[in-house]
Motif scaffolding. Structure first.
Motif, mmCIF file in Angstrom:
data_model
loop_
_atom_site.group_PDB
_atom_site.id
_atom_site.type_symbol
_atom_site.label_atom_id
_atom_site.label_comp_id
_atom_site.label_asym_id
_atom_site.label_seq_id
_atom_site.Cartn_x
_atom_site.Cartn_y
_atom_site.Cartn_z
ATOM 1 N N TYR A 1 22.867 73.708 53.200
ATOM 2 C CA TYR A 1 21.684 73.614 53.873
ATOM 3 C C TYR A 1 20.975 72.387 53.482
ATOM 4 C CZ TYR A 1 22.128 78.457 54.941
ATOM 5 O OH TYR A 1 22.701 79.786 55.671
ATOM 6 N N ASP B 1 17.837 70.441 52.386
ATOM 7 C CA ASP B 1 16.551 70.931 51.535
ATOM 8 C C ASP B 1 15.534 69.728 52.014
ATOM 9 O OD1 ASP B 1 14.614 70.959 49.638
ATOM 10 O OD2 ASP B 1 16.164 71.114 47.793
ATOM 11 N N LYS C 1 18.657 80.546 52.235
ATOM 12 C CA LYS C 1 17.937 79.246 51.935
ATOM 13 C C LYS C 1 16.995 79.288 51.002
ATOM 14 C CE LYS C 1 17.976 78.527 57.246
ATOM 15 N NZ LYS C 1 17.009 78.335 58.347
ATOM 16 N N ASP D 1 14.253 75.044 55.741
ATOM 17 C CA ASP D 1 15.848 74.215 55.500
ATOM 18 C C ASP D 1 16.504 74.639 56.680
ATOM 19 O OD1 ASP D 1 14.541 73.308 53.180
ATOM 20 O OD2 ASP D 1 15.848 74.726 51.993
#
Length: 497
Positions: free
Chosen positions: A155, A157, A191, A196
């Motif tokens: 993911y 950030d 997440k 995100d």
């Protein structure tokens, strides 16, 4: 002197003089379709708008590298990071291989673009053809600390990115409001923050579209593909990125973040977005049962339509509204566009038959020459004002009045300077055909058939058989053809009434 070419930059929220990074080369990227269903009129409007931009840049003398992608993986059903891949879901429903779905709807998309006379892009890459590059960008983002891996998924950030950059600046979103307005994570979510977004998703059991990666067998996030392909074919920073208004957030916002985080530079200089379509004043949607597919419009096979409308009629209708304005599709608007298109094409037929001649007995008309040059400037002023095609077309119709005046003998060609005459002819032809992209729609062998009918009309008129004259005139009118009785000849034109 014509004003400079200005375009509205979504990033700065103002019109800016267009200045390419490496003139005369222009790098232009437009988000293409997700090929899991038939292309709809909203898509068609967007791609036609950027086709006009492409054509006008070429007209201005730029060399354009136009990239328009095909999304064939990673676009999930809920447009977020959960749910099924849209193409994978369609493949299961239709009992097809995913790439069968991709090919079917890619072909449909190309067919519609060809029917509307939209130019093919310079490069048309696909997400599935760039897995190596997408994995490499994810690795770079992980190394720079702007991404994290959880349970085989990766993911972006957003909070980390926002410490040094402005997430939300393209769409006008406020990062603090986005963070404070998010739901509480229940511990099951992978997440760190709900805002995100996925760079790579681990494929669940039964997910048929998957590829190996350092983190898991899975697939890339939807936002990643455009960043990767834009960078590969146009560079870390390129001139123009376009798409529909609905892509501004989150898709394009995420592209800005990915590109900036990966390369420490803004990925795009000018962001451009086309607005939505409505139907009879309402938002087009399946729930309202007011969707119209292009082929339904061309055939008239839709209960919302009074009749069939031709591809060039639709193209003309698109140009009557600015690309950044909401545009309404209605029978009234389409009928008006049909008349406008035929009027424009009649002018094209006329102007192609003109040739310059000198006559020492006829003086040059300075006022007339100045008027024509002013009208030509108005066409460019419209296009240079953020592609205002409606203003440009109004200028072309003013130019057509002069062309009709020549045709009817009200304006003598020798009264024009040759330079002005040539500029008038070339402007009309080049804008109608090359910039606005119109083609003459006519049945096969139309002109030969009409000439035969007109000969019959002429003989009936000479014999004073006025019932037959009226019959022929009426039948041709039904076909969209009007008869013009000139002093020394009989002509035909597309009926504008």
């Amino acid at each position: 002197m014509q004003p400079p070419f200005k375009i509205y930059n979504t990033l700065t929220r103002k019109k800016e003089v267009f200045k390419p990074i490496n003139p005369p080369l222009v790098g232009m990227y437009v988000c293409g379709p997700t090929v899991y269903n038939y292309v709809h009129l909203g898509n068609v409007r967007t791609f036609t708008g950027f086709d006009i931009l492409y054509r006008y840049l070429l007209h201005l003398g730029y060399k354009v590298r136009y990239v328009r992608n095909i999304t064939d993986v990673g676009h999930l059903v809920d447009d977020a990071d959960d749910g099924e891949d849209k193409i994978g879901k369609k493949a299961k429903l239709d009992n097809l291989e995913p790439m069968e779905v991709v090919q079917k709807y890619t072909n449909d998309f190309h067919d519609v673009m060809n029917i509307l006379n939209n130019k093919a892009p310079s490069i048309e890459p696909s997400a599935t053809g760039h897995m190596i590059e997408q994995i490499k960008m994810i690795e770079d983002l992980l190394e720079k600390g702007f991404a994290y891996e959880t349970n085989g998924s990766v993911y972006f950030d957003v909070r980390k990115y926002s410490e040094s950059h402005e997430y939300g600046k393209l769409s006008g979103r406020n990062i603090d409001e986005l963070l404070s307005g998010q739901r509480e994570l229940d511990g099951q979510d992978e997440k760190r923050e709900n805002i995100d977004f996925a760079l790579w998703k681990k494929a669940t059991k039964g997910h048929i579209m998957r590829w190996p990666s350092p983190w898991s067998d899975g697939f890339p996030g939807w936002h990643l593909e455009c960043s990767v392909m834009g960078q590969k074919y146009l560079g870390k920073t390129f001139d123009i990125h376009g798409g529909g208004m609905d892509l501004k957030f989150p898709h394009h916002e995420c592209e800005v973040a990915q590109g900036t985080a990966c390369n420490d530079v803004e990925p795009v200089n000018y962001w451009m977005h086309a607005n939505m379509l409505t139907v009879n004043g309402q938002k087009m949607s399946k729930s309202l049962n007011n969707s119209i597919l292009p082929n339904e419009l061309f055939s008239g096979n839709n209960p919302l339509l009074d009749q069939a409308y031709s591809p060039m009629t639709l193209r003309f209708a698109f140009m009557q509204a600015h690309y950044r304005s909401t545009m309404d599709i209605s029978n009234e608007a389409l009928k008006a566009a049909s008349k406008g298109y035929r009027k424009m094409i009649n002018g094209l037929r006329l102007v192609k038959g003109l040739s310059y001649s000198e006559d020492s007995a006829i003086e040059k008309d300075a006022k007339l020459n100045k008027q024509i040059l002013s009208i030509i400037d108005s066409v460019y002023r419209g296009m240079n004002d953020d592609l205002n095609t409606a203003v440009a077309i109004a200028g072309l119709f003013n130019l057509l009045k002069k062309i009709n005046g020549i045709h009817l003998g009200q304006i003598k060609i020798p009264a024009l300077e040759k330079e002005v005459f040539d500029k008038m002819v070339n402007t009309y032809i080049s804008f109608v055909e090359d910039v606005l992209g119109f083609i003459e729609e006519k049945p096969q062998n139309l002109e030969s058939a009409i000439e035969i009918v007109l000969q019959d009309y002429k003989e009936a008129k000479e014999a004073k058989d006025y019932d037959k004259v009226d019959l022929i005139r009426g039948q041709l009118k039904v076909m969209g053809i009007s008869v013009k009785d000139m002093k020394d000849r009989i002509e035909w034109a597309y009926d504008e009434q």
